[in-house]
Design an enzyme around this catalytic site. Structure first.
Site, PDB file in Angstrom:
ATOM      1  N   CYS A   2      18.574  31.427  41.434  1.00 51.84           N
ATOM      2  CA  CYS A   2      19.949  31.261  40.944  1.00 51.84           C
ATOM      3  C   CYS A   2      20.850  32.410  41.388  1.00 51.84           C
ATOM      4  O   CYS A   2      20.453  33.570  41.402  1.00 51.84           O
ATOM      5  CB  CYS A   2      19.939  31.133  39.432  1.00 51.84           C
ATOM      6  SG  CYS A   2      19.127  29.624  38.857  1.00 51.84           S
TER       7      CYS A   2
ATOM      8  N   GLU B 170      13.049  33.011  26.318  1.00 50.23           N
ATOM      9  CA  GLU B 170      14.411  33.455  26.593  1.00 50.23           C
ATOM     10  C   GLU B 170      15.388  32.694  25.704  1.00 50.23           C
ATOM     11  O   GLU B 170      15.286  31.475  25.557  1.00 50.23           O
ATOM     12  CB  GLU B 170      14.772  33.220  28.068  1.00 50.23           C
ATOM     13  CG  GLU B 170      14.074  34.164  29.009  1.00 50.23           C
ATOM     14  CD  GLU B 170      14.517  34.003  30.449  1.00 50.23           C
ATOM     15  OE1 GLU B 170      14.225  34.912  31.247  1.00 50.23           O
ATOM     16  OE2 GLU B 170      15.145  32.983  30.775  1.00 50.23           O
TER      17      GLU B 170
ATOM     18  N   SER C  72      17.674  35.584  29.219  1.00 44.73           N
ATOM     19  CA  SER C  72      17.805  35.334  30.644  1.00 44.73           C
ATOM     20  C   SER C  72      18.676  36.429  31.245  1.00 44.73           C
ATOM     21  O   SER C  72      19.542  36.991  30.570  1.00 44.73           O
ATOM     22  CB  SER C  72      18.456  33.978  30.874  1.00 44.73           C
ATOM     23  OG  SER C  72      18.963  33.871  32.187  1.00 44.73           O
TER      24      SER C  72
END
Length: 563
Positions: free
Chosen positions: A188, A441, A467
């Site tokens: 990401c 998370e 996260s």
């Protein structure tokens, strides 16, 4: 060569017969055996292209005179695992990955290994194995995804999650955003955990420059993979093993880079775990000291309202430019050795920021202190962490009433149901390494708070983790965790909780005698007996404050009440 133990001597005839079965030639049998620890699969976008990286590494090893031997590890996509039972398996996968690399390298007497990770737990898992092994090892990751675009605005996964929680985003707009946010292969695009750890490899000295920032789909990434494969064969000849590179100074360099970047809080789980494997103790006090002495130079998404992503960081000079700025103020040790065979300072050379909108000069930082901070106090006697670079100024000091929840699901229901109001402190417990189990998370709660406009007025505190994409007032890794009789277990609704980032404090405003009385009366909640991996994990895992590593003994356990 270590591989001689499976290919030389009359008594190894049986071993050789199996190697002949692989199609090896006599000439190949005389060369170094170099493992490629791959992690390609069809489930994880960050790993869907890694077969191409594997091939480039293979080409480099062959050109260097070695024999490439590919094997694979598992890989979990935290984004897909998020918000359901799957997230319990993410952090435990780090240990499985670490042990699987060790197993393959040791069982087959490999002379060296190239590690090809990308997403969240794969990079630290492979680094833990490298630190544990006594063979030359080099890392080349798959690289970051390019950011998406919508109406001339840059997008990433976190923006999708926040948009999904916003009442101002209709279904049609949300679909357009979600289809464009993740345009292709790579991890990401923001400075989340995967990109943080892949960048820290450069400061640790276990990767060549560019590992953290070259986009996944650029040809430059292929060249880097070839160069890494070639270099590891040279490292075998030089006997350059990880323990000659992974020194306390190299870990301090990684921490300084982390602070300058404002990376993921997960790095404060992974760096201590990797250091432990290298025989080095990395304390939270080390983290705090380096944080106080290192300026924050970058604001990469999700920090604040940043529109910068990893490709922007690369164009601005990449990690070497950030390290170059830090070298100007003596914040790193430039004499640390790297896999290139050069000292870190030699690699940095004249690298400096090419774009001060992305990498600020050390003389003009966003903040004179680092992007991460360690907090302590009556709520977290052994420490907690916060990504201060990704929180608003208003939340740096906050006091509000606790609303307590014993799971992520309970908290999410309350946030979505409008139970949480401006000024509240959301406390999510029994989500630590042992109590979760797996230390999930809490991205969905923080993204939901952001989506409903509460990220700058509600504090979230948990013994779980976050996260790298989390933003807002989010305190994680609270230690001792609730399942280990930490004070977070006995916080009650309405108790006032106070955070003071400047003074590194987090406290529950309850009389010490009353807190002790509650802890003495505390009993762990009744839970179903766990089987399989999670059952083993919850029995062996240690404190988040020391990296949540596995230990069969008691030396890594948390004491009651943090004593």
């Amino acid at each position: 060569m270590k591989s001689d133990s499976v290919k030389k001597g009359r008594e190894r005839a049986g071993h050789r017969s199996l190697l002949w079965a692989l199609g090896m030639t006599p000439e190949e049998m005389s060369r170094p055996f170099v493992g490629i620890a791959g992690s390609a699969n069809d489930l994880v976008p960050g790993h869907s292209h890694l077969e191409r990286i594997n091939r480039a590494v293979r080409d480099g090893i062959l050109e260097g005179g070695g024999i490439p031997l590919l094997f694979n590890t598992v890989a979990v996509c935290d984004g897909i695992a998020m918000g359901h039972e799957g997230m319990r398996y993410s952090l435990p996968s780090r240990e499985i990955i670490s042990y699987s690399v060790e197993l393959m390298v040791k069982a087959h007497a490999l002379d060296g290994v190239v590690l090809v990770p990308n997403c969240d737990k794969v990079t630290p898992g492979m680094l833990m194995a490298a630190a544990r092994l006594d063979v030359p090892a080099a890392v080349v990751s798959g690289g970051p995804m390019l950011s998406g675009r919508y109406d001339d605005t840059s997008l990433d996964l976190i923006r999708v999650m926040e948009a999904s929680a916003s009442p101002d985003v209709d279904g049609e707009t949300l679909e357009r955003i979600e289809r464009q946010a993740c345009p292709g292969a790579g991890c990401c695009s923001g400075l989340f955990t995967a990109n943080s750890m892949n960048s820290l490899c450069e400061a640790l000295g276990l990767s060549l420059p560019g590992n953290g920032t070259i986009p996944a789909v650029w040809a430059e990434r292929i060249r880097l993979a070839k160069e890494t494969g070639y270099r590891v064969v040279e490292m075998i000849r030089e006997d350059m093993v990880p323990k000659k590179i992974l020194t306390k100074d190299s870990f301090y360099n990684a921490l300084a880079l982390d602070m300058a970047l404002g990376g993921s809080t997960n790095s404060l789980l992974h760096l201590p775990a990797i250091a432990t494997e290298a025989g080095i103790i990395l304390e939270l006090d080390d983290v705090d000291r380096i944080c106080r002495n290192t300026p924050n130079l970058c604001r990469i998404a999700p920090a604040g309202e940043s529109k910068n992503h990893m490709e922007d960081l690369h164009r601005a000079g990449g990690i070497m430019a950030v390290l170059g700025e830090l070298s100007e103020i003596g914040a790193i040790n430039t004499q640390s050795m790297t896999i290139s065979g050069k000292r870190l300072g030699e690699l940095i050379g004249n690298s400096r920021s090419l774009d001060e909108n992305v990498i600020r000069k050390a003389s003009n930082p966003y903040s004179p202190t680092g992007g991460l901070a360690v907090l302590r106090g009556s709520l977290a006697p052994r420490g907690a962490v916060i990504k201060e670079a990704a929180m608003g100024e208003r939340m740096r000091r906050h006091r509000g009433p606790a609303k307590t929840f014993n799971s992520e699901e309970e908290a999410l229901k309350a946030i979505r149901g409008g139970v949480i109001k401006s000024g509240d402190v959301v406390v999510i417990r029994y989500e630590g390494p042992k109590g979760g189990p797996g230390m999930r998370e809490m991205l969905m709660p923080t993204a939901t708070l952001a989506g409903v406009g509460l990220e700058d007025s509600v504090l979230l505190v948990t013994d779980g983790r976050f996260s790298g994409g989390t933003r807002g007032g989010a305190v994680g890794h609270v230690s001792p965790e609730a399942a280990s009789r930490g004070p977070i277990a006995v916080v009650q609704d309405g108790d006032m909780v106070e955070i003071d980032v400047e003074n590194r404090r987090i406290d529950v405003m309850v009389d010490e005698k009353e807190l002790s009385r509650r802890l003495e009366a505390w009993e762990p909640p009744q839970t179903a007996k766990l089987h399989g991996l999670l059952g083993v994990y919850t029995r062996l895992v240690g404190s988040a404050s020391s990296g949540a590593v596995l230990s069969p003994g008691e030396e890594n356990r948390e004491g009651g009440g943090g004593k």
